[in-house]
Design an enzyme around this catalytic site. Sequence first.
Site, PDB file in Angstrom:
ATOM      1  N   SER A  98       0.831  -1.194   0.000  1.00  0.00           N
ATOM      2  CA  SER A  98       0.000   0.000   0.000  1.00  0.00           C
ATOM      3  C   SER A  98       0.877   1.259   0.000  1.00  0.00           C
ATOM      4  O   SER A  98       1.668   1.463  -0.912  1.00  0.00           O
ATOM      5  CB  SER A  98      -0.946  -0.058   1.209  1.00  0.00           C
ATOM      6  OG  SER A  98      -1.932   0.920   1.135  1.00  0.00           O
ATOM      7  N   HIS A 123      -2.633  -1.306  -4.172  1.00  0.00           N
ATOM      8  CA  HIS A 123      -4.100  -1.396  -4.227  1.00  0.00           C
ATOM      9  C   HIS A 123      -4.676  -0.008  -4.004  1.00  0.00           C
ATOM     10  O   HIS A 123      -3.949   0.956  -3.792  1.00  0.00           O
ATOM     11  CB  HIS A 123      -4.649  -2.410  -3.217  1.00  0.00           C
ATOM     12  CG  HIS A 123      -4.381  -2.073  -1.774  1.00  0.00           C
ATOM     13  ND1 HIS A 123      -4.715  -2.914  -0.747  1.00  0.00           N
ATOM     14  CD2 HIS A 123      -3.823  -0.991  -1.176  1.00  0.00           C
ATOM     15  CE1 HIS A 123      -4.380  -2.375   0.410  1.00  0.00           C
ATOM     16  NE2 HIS A 123      -3.839  -1.210   0.168  1.00  0.00           N
TER      17      HIS A 123
END
EC number: 3.4.21.92
Length: 201
Positions: A98, A123
């Site tokens: 992330s 993501h």
Amino acid sequence: MSYIPYVVEQTSRGERTYDIYSRLLKDRIIFLGTEVNDVVANSIIAQLLFLESDDPEKDINFYINSPGGSVTAGMAIYDTMAYIKPEITTVCIGQAASMGAVLLAAGNHGKRYSLPNARILIHQPMGGFQGQASDIAIQAQEILRMKEALNEILASHTGKPLKQVQQDTDRDYFMSPLEAKEYGLIDHVILNREDLDSIEE
């Protein structure tokens, strides 16, 4: 509370004790080993600014083992990395997920590394909202804005088309170091210190 090791050095004035992070900082090494939140971000930013003031021409080594975390806190680190003068070498140990992956990719091109058994995850931002419907709509709009900003950053650092990054981050996208290199998130996969030294030479 997590345990912080201390190291003892012998100096001409006797023994001096450092916590391990302060000792690493003397060698221009910053280590992110937790999730990214405001407290962690402020500590990382302070270290970056200190190392710039100490020597604006000397590289900073930023080691990352992080599951990600707050987008706003991560963006504060990201912007500081871009703001300061020293070039930044990033190294993934364990995982860069992330926001951790964004920070890994934000190192100077040619100086972004991963150890062989790490993993990298990109993501979209996650949000859990509560409150009145109008407030939830505002928060959802902000999540979409942050999602687009993160996608543009990843596209900029990887060289991938924005549309592809948008598709890839729509769901969890896990990568091995070799896949992350092919994607453009890192430049080299290294096995040991000798690999790093030979590349830098």
